[in-house]
Design a protein around this motif. Structure first.
Motif, PDB file in Angstrom:
ATOM      1  N   ILE A  12       5.305   4.643  -2.673  1.00  0.00           N
ATOM      2  CA  ILE A  12       4.358   4.832  -3.776  1.00  0.00           C
ATOM      3  C   ILE A  12       3.874   6.282  -3.747  1.00  0.00           C
ATOM      4  O   ILE A  12       2.795   6.606  -3.273  1.00  0.00           O
ATOM      5  CB  ILE A  12       3.197   3.824  -3.704  1.00  0.00           C
ATOM      6  CG1 ILE A  12       3.748   2.414  -3.775  1.00  0.00           C
ATOM      7  CG2 ILE A  12       2.212   4.063  -4.851  1.00  0.00           C
ATOM      8  CD1 ILE A  12       2.717   1.329  -3.757  1.00  0.00           C
ATOM      9  N   THR A  13       4.759   7.139  -4.231  1.00  0.00           N
ATOM     10  CA  THR A  13       4.440   8.550  -4.464  1.00  0.00           C
ATOM     11  C   THR A  13       4.820   8.825  -5.917  1.00  0.00           C
ATOM     12  O   THR A  13       5.630   8.098  -6.500  1.00  0.00           O
ATOM     13  CB  THR A  13       5.247   9.490  -3.544  1.00  0.00           C
ATOM     14  OG1 THR A  13       6.638   9.357  -3.866  1.00  0.00           O
ATOM     15  CG2 THR A  13       5.008   9.176  -2.075  1.00  0.00           C
TER      16      THR A  13
ATOM     17  N   LYS B   3       0.813  -1.218   0.000  1.00  0.00           N
ATOM     18  CA  LYS B   3       0.000   0.000   0.000  1.00  0.00           C
ATOM     19  C   LYS B   3       0.852   1.276   0.000  1.00  0.00           C
ATOM     20  O   LYS B   3       0.528   2.241  -0.684  1.00  0.00           O
ATOM     21  CB  LYS B   3      -0.937  -0.012   1.206  1.00  0.00           C
ATOM     22  CG  LYS B   3      -1.962   1.089   1.192  1.00  0.00           C
ATOM     23  CD  LYS B   3      -2.954   0.916   2.315  1.00  0.00           C
ATOM     24  CE  LYS B   3      -4.062   1.927   2.206  1.00  0.00           C
ATOM     25  NZ  LYS B   3      -5.081   1.739   3.233  1.00  0.00           N
ATOM     26  N   LYS B   4       1.965   1.287   0.769  1.00  0.00           N
ATOM     27  CA  LYS B   4       2.753   2.505   0.894  1.00  0.00           C
ATOM     28  C   LYS B   4       4.153   2.407   0.310  1.00  0.00           C
ATOM     29  O   LYS B   4       4.825   3.420   0.156  1.00  0.00           O
ATOM     30  CB  LYS B   4       2.859   2.904   2.365  1.00  0.00           C
ATOM     31  CG  LYS B   4       1.517   3.295   2.951  1.00  0.00           C
ATOM     32  CD  LYS B   4       1.647   3.773   4.365  1.00  0.00           C
ATOM     33  CE  LYS B   4       0.266   4.152   4.903  1.00  0.00           C
ATOM     34  NZ  LYS B   4       0.327   4.694   6.233  1.00  0.00           N
ATOM     35  N   ARG B   5       4.628   1.200   0.003  1.00  0.00           N
ATOM     36  CA  ARG B   5       5.986   1.059  -0.509  1.00  0.00           C
ATOM     37  C   ARG B   5       6.092  -0.181  -1.392  1.00  0.00           C
ATOM     38  O   ARG B   5       5.239  -1.051  -1.363  1.00  0.00           O
ATOM     39  CB  ARG B   5       7.005   0.971   0.616  1.00  0.00           C
ATOM     40  CG  ARG B   5       6.859  -0.288   1.439  1.00  0.00           C
ATOM     41  CD  ARG B   5       7.951  -0.429   2.496  1.00  0.00           C
ATOM     42  NE  ARG B   5       7.725  -1.616   3.273  1.00  0.00           N
ATOM     43  CZ  ARG B   5       8.022  -2.857   2.888  1.00  0.00           C
ATOM     44  NH1 ARG B   5       8.572  -3.060   1.724  1.00  0.00           N
ATOM     45  NH2 ARG B   5       7.773  -3.895   3.652  1.00  0.00           N
ATOM     46  N   CYS B   6       7.171  -0.235  -2.162  1.00  0.00           N
ATOM     47  CA  CYS B   6       7.462  -1.379  -3.024  1.00  0.00           C
ATOM     48  C   CYS B   6       8.881  -1.851  -2.757  1.00  0.00           C
ATOM     49  O   CYS B   6       9.766  -1.046  -2.492  1.00  0.00           O
ATOM     50  CB  CYS B   6       7.368  -0.985  -4.497  1.00  0.00           C
ATOM     51  SG  CYS B   6       5.718  -0.528  -5.030  1.00  0.00           S
ATOM     52  N   VAL B   7       9.083  -3.158  -2.851  1.00  0.00           N
ATOM     53  CA  VAL B   7      10.419  -3.743  -2.799  1.00  0.00           C
ATOM     54  C   VAL B   7      10.726  -4.231  -4.209  1.00  0.00           C
ATOM     55  O   VAL B   7       9.903  -4.903  -4.828  1.00  0.00           O
ATOM     56  CB  VAL B   7      10.492  -4.905  -1.790  1.00  0.00           C
ATOM     57  CG1 VAL B   7      11.883  -5.522  -1.777  1.00  0.00           C
ATOM     58  CG2 VAL B   7      10.089  -4.441  -0.398  1.00  0.00           C
ATOM     59  N   VAL B   8      11.908  -3.885  -4.717  1.00  0.00           N
ATOM     60  CA  VAL B   8      12.264  -4.145  -6.104  1.00  0.00           C
ATOM     61  C   VAL B   8      13.533  -4.991  -6.178  1.00  0.00           C
ATOM     62  O   VAL B   8      14.478  -4.768  -5.418  1.00  0.00           O
ATOM     63  CB  VAL B   8      12.517  -2.813  -6.847  1.00  0.00           C
ATOM     64  CG1 VAL B   8      12.954  -3.046  -8.276  1.00  0.00           C
ATOM     65  CG2 VAL B   8      11.287  -1.937  -6.794  1.00  0.00           C
ATOM     66  N   ALA B   9      13.538  -5.938  -7.117  1.00  0.00           N
ATOM     67  CA  ALA B   9      14.752  -6.676  -7.471  1.00  0.00           C
ATOM     68  C   ALA B   9      14.974  -6.462  -8.965  1.00  0.00           C
ATOM     69  O   ALA B   9      14.099  -6.776  -9.769  1.00  0.00           O
ATOM     70  CB  ALA B   9      14.608  -8.155  -7.154  1.00  0.00           C
ATOM     71  N   MET B  10      16.130  -5.899  -9.329  1.00  0.00           N
ATOM     72  CA  MET B  10      16.468  -5.642 -10.731  1.00  0.00           C
ATOM     73  C   MET B  10      17.519  -6.654 -11.167  1.00  0.00           C
ATOM     74  O   MET B  10      18.554  -6.790 -10.521  1.00  0.00           O
ATOM     75  CB  MET B  10      17.016  -4.224 -10.902  1.00  0.00           C
ATOM     76  CG  MET B  10      15.982  -3.164 -10.662  1.00  0.00           C
ATOM     77  SD  MET B  10      16.602  -1.449 -10.751  1.00  0.00           S
ATOM     78  CE  MET B  10      17.487  -1.405 -12.265  1.00  0.00           C
TER      79      MET B  10
ATOM     80  N   GLU C   5       4.010  -8.207  -8.089  1.00  0.00           N
ATOM     81  CA  GLU C   5       3.308  -9.154  -7.232  1.00  0.00           C
ATOM     82  C   GLU C   5       2.582  -8.356  -6.161  1.00  0.00           C
ATOM     83  O   GLU C   5       3.200  -7.630  -5.401  1.00  0.00           O
ATOM     84  CB  GLU C   5       4.307 -10.127  -6.587  1.00  0.00           C
ATOM     85  CG  GLU C   5       3.677 -11.298  -5.877  1.00  0.00           C
ATOM     86  CD  GLU C   5       3.014 -10.944  -4.560  1.00  0.00           C
ATOM     87  OE1 GLU C   5       1.918 -11.458  -4.311  1.00  0.00           O
ATOM     88  OE2 GLU C   5       3.560 -10.157  -3.794  1.00  0.00           O
ATOM     89  N   SER C   6       1.275  -8.453  -6.147  1.00  0.00           N
ATOM     90  CA  SER C   6       0.484  -7.767  -5.132  1.00  0.00           C
ATOM     91  C   SER C   6      -0.977  -8.120  -5.315  1.00  0.00           C
ATOM     92  O   SER C   6      -1.318  -8.984  -6.099  1.00  0.00           O
ATOM     93  CB  SER C   6       0.663  -6.253  -5.235  1.00  0.00           C
ATOM     94  OG  SER C   6      -0.023  -5.777  -6.362  1.00  0.00           O
ATOM     95  N   SER C   7      -1.819  -7.410  -4.587  1.00  0.00           N
ATOM     96  CA  SER C   7      -3.259  -7.591  -4.795  1.00  0.00           C
ATOM     97  C   SER C   7      -3.808  -6.327  -5.424  1.00  0.00           C
ATOM     98  O   SER C   7      -3.751  -6.155  -6.628  1.00  0.00           O
ATOM     99  CB  SER C   7      -3.952  -7.946  -3.481  1.00  0.00           C
ATOM    100  OG  SER C   7      -3.655  -6.977  -2.502  1.00  0.00           O
ATOM    101  N   THR C   8      -4.293  -5.376  -4.648  1.00  0.00           N
ATOM    102  CA  THR C   8      -4.889  -4.170  -5.236  1.00  0.00           C
ATOM    103  C   THR C   8      -3.898  -3.044  -5.457  1.00  0.00           C
ATOM    104  O   THR C   8      -4.124  -2.179  -6.285  1.00  0.00           O
ATOM    105  CB  THR C   8      -6.046  -3.658  -4.363  1.00  0.00           C
ATOM    106  OG1 THR C   8      -5.530  -3.393  -3.059  1.00  0.00           O
ATOM    107  CG2 THR C   8      -7.163  -4.662  -4.293  1.00  0.00           C
ATOM    108  N   ALA C   9      -2.798  -3.021  -4.738  1.00  0.00           N
ATOM    109  CA  ALA C   9      -1.842  -1.911  -4.839  1.00  0.00           C
ATOM    110  C   ALA C   9      -1.230  -1.808  -6.218  1.00  0.00           C
ATOM    111  O   ALA C   9      -0.796  -0.745  -6.635  1.00  0.00           O
ATOM    112  CB  ALA C   9      -0.751  -2.064  -3.784  1.00  0.00           C
ATOM    113  N   GLU C  10      -1.206  -2.921  -6.984  1.00  0.00           N
ATOM    114  CA  GLU C  10      -0.519  -2.895  -8.260  1.00  0.00           C
ATOM    115  C   GLU C  10      -1.296  -2.247  -9.374  1.00  0.00           C
ATOM    116  O   GLU C  10      -0.730  -1.911 -10.390  1.00  0.00           O
ATOM    117  CB  GLU C  10      -0.033  -4.264  -8.610  1.00  0.00           C
ATOM    118  CG  GLU C  10      -0.772  -5.329  -9.323  1.00  0.00           C
ATOM    119  CD  GLU C  10      -2.155  -5.343  -9.777  1.00  0.00           C
ATOM    120  OE1 GLU C  10      -2.380  -5.060 -10.967  1.00  0.00           O
ATOM    121  OE2 GLU C  10      -3.030  -5.718  -9.037  1.00  0.00           O
TER     122      GLU C  10
END
Length: 76
Positions: free
Chosen positions: A30-31, A9-16, A51-56
């Motif tokens: 998520i701003t 909801k408020k942040r994302c974790v990323v793997a590049m 990968e998420s539910s509604t936040a994506e």
């Protein structure tokens, strides 16, 4: 480049992933500003999996303007 995003909801974790190198892992809020900064790091044409539910939903719309995006709902 291949990108995995675990969206919350408020942040994302990323793997590049670039080739066979060790993934770069980082977080962003998520701003609009942080999403823009994330998009400046990722080359156009990259594949992004969220990968998420509604936040994506909103994040997918924004990223799909520049990347091939696919979402995975872990609740199914």
């Amino acid at each position: 480049m291949k990108i995995g995003v675990d969206a919350h909801k408020k942040r994302c974790v990323v793997a590049m992933f670039a080739g066979s190198t060790k993934p770069e892992i980082f977080e962003f809020r998520i701003t609009r500003e942080d999403v823009d900064e994330f998009m400046n790091k990722v080359p156009q044409g990259s594949t992004v999996v969220i990968e998420s539910s509604t936040a994506e939903k909103t994040l997918s719309m924004v990223l799909s303007e520049k990347y091939e995006v696919s979402a995975h709902d872990s609740s199914t």
